[in-house]
Design an enzyme around this catalytic site. Sequence first.
Site, PDB file in Angstrom:
ATOM      1  N   ASN A 180      -5.214 -47.361  45.605  1.00 59.33           N
ATOM      2  CA  ASN A 180      -4.661 -47.109  44.280  1.00 59.33           C
ATOM      3  C   ASN A 180      -4.331 -45.622  44.128  1.00 59.33           C
ATOM      4  O   ASN A 180      -3.408 -45.126  44.750  1.00 59.33           O
ATOM      5  CB  ASN A 180      -5.617 -47.593  43.190  1.00 59.33           C
ATOM      6  CG  ASN A 180      -4.941 -47.728  41.840  1.00 59.33           C
ATOM      7  OD1 ASN A 180      -3.851 -48.284  41.751  1.00 59.33           O
ATOM      8  ND2 ASN A 180      -5.552 -47.217  40.781  1.00 59.33           N
ATOM      9  N   ASP A 189      -4.750 -43.468  33.188  1.00 60.09           N
ATOM     10  CA  ASP A 189      -4.161 -43.810  34.482  1.00 60.09           C
ATOM     11  C   ASP A 189      -4.032 -42.547  35.333  1.00 60.09           C
ATOM     12  O   ASP A 189      -4.918 -41.702  35.312  1.00 60.09           O
ATOM     13  CB  ASP A 189      -2.821 -44.530  34.286  1.00 60.09           C
ATOM     14  CG  ASP A 189      -2.530 -45.513  35.405  1.00 60.09           C
ATOM     15  OD1 ASP A 189      -2.495 -45.088  36.575  1.00 60.09           O
ATOM     16  OD2 ASP A 189      -2.323 -46.710  35.130  1.00 60.09           O
TER      17      ASP A 189
END
Length: 304
Positions: free
Chosen positions: A113, A208
């Site tokens: 990620n 994020d």
Amino acid sequence: MVSAAQAVTQAVLPAPVLLGETRCHLGEGPAYDAATDTAFWFDILGRKLFEADLGTGSVISHDLPLMASALALVDDERQIVSTESGLHLRSRRGGAMTLFRAVEADNRATRSNDARAHPGGAFWFSMMSKSAKAGAASIYALSGGEVVLLFSGLTIPNAICFSADGRQGFFADTAQNELYRVPLDPVTGLPREAPSSLALSDDGKGLDGAVIDREGLIWIARWGGARIDVLTDAGETIRSLAVPARQPSCPVFVGKAFDRLLVTSAWEGQDEATRAADPQGGATFVFSPGAVGKAEPRVRLGAH
């Protein structure tokens, strides 16, 4: 009454420029090479790497053999890429990818990620469940040529970024609405103490990808919030930048003067009605944010 932060948010800035026409299923991992004025980003689920010449605006895409999410420069010829099977070295010239360090390669349920290079040359990267299973994610560091497990028991690890002197690191667990700060060794990029959660000035939802500017402020994408928030290292939001996509995923400063901000986004998880209401979801944007960033460090593959 309008607060100072709201006043900045409402300031008129130039409209962002769309970079390319592709809409990413899950746009992520933007990076920038100032020497060639080239930006890179990924569509993780689409298994693509995008490469943009910022001087001309031209964008080309590279098909990838596996899911990949982020990269950093090693030298003029090589990049290090975080993938679902670990760290690969990629040739800038031909695009060939060679496995450098296997990480969770035997676990088909996980993928890479978020990631970012530390000023000392370490490379932090995260692995998470493809289905976002709670507690199945971890953050690792490539430091001194070896992969070290830093943190485990996370769910959606994001917001990896570092102070300019390399003494402070930050990361988030999006699922827990938590942003963490951790003291680091400035040479190795490894933690000196346990991380502590920052007391954010809002609810922390949608934390994020993130990057730190030249003043030490944290620019963090708010997934589902259609904005980039600018935070102090104590967690106070001092301004916001509206993004014309509901799910911005990660920013990086680009341009020869590092005075522009590239932001990726995604349409992952949206139903047909939500996608129709979010026509620029998955687009990649370049803003003139009224701030200046700094070059991302190169990654050191061997000993310090």
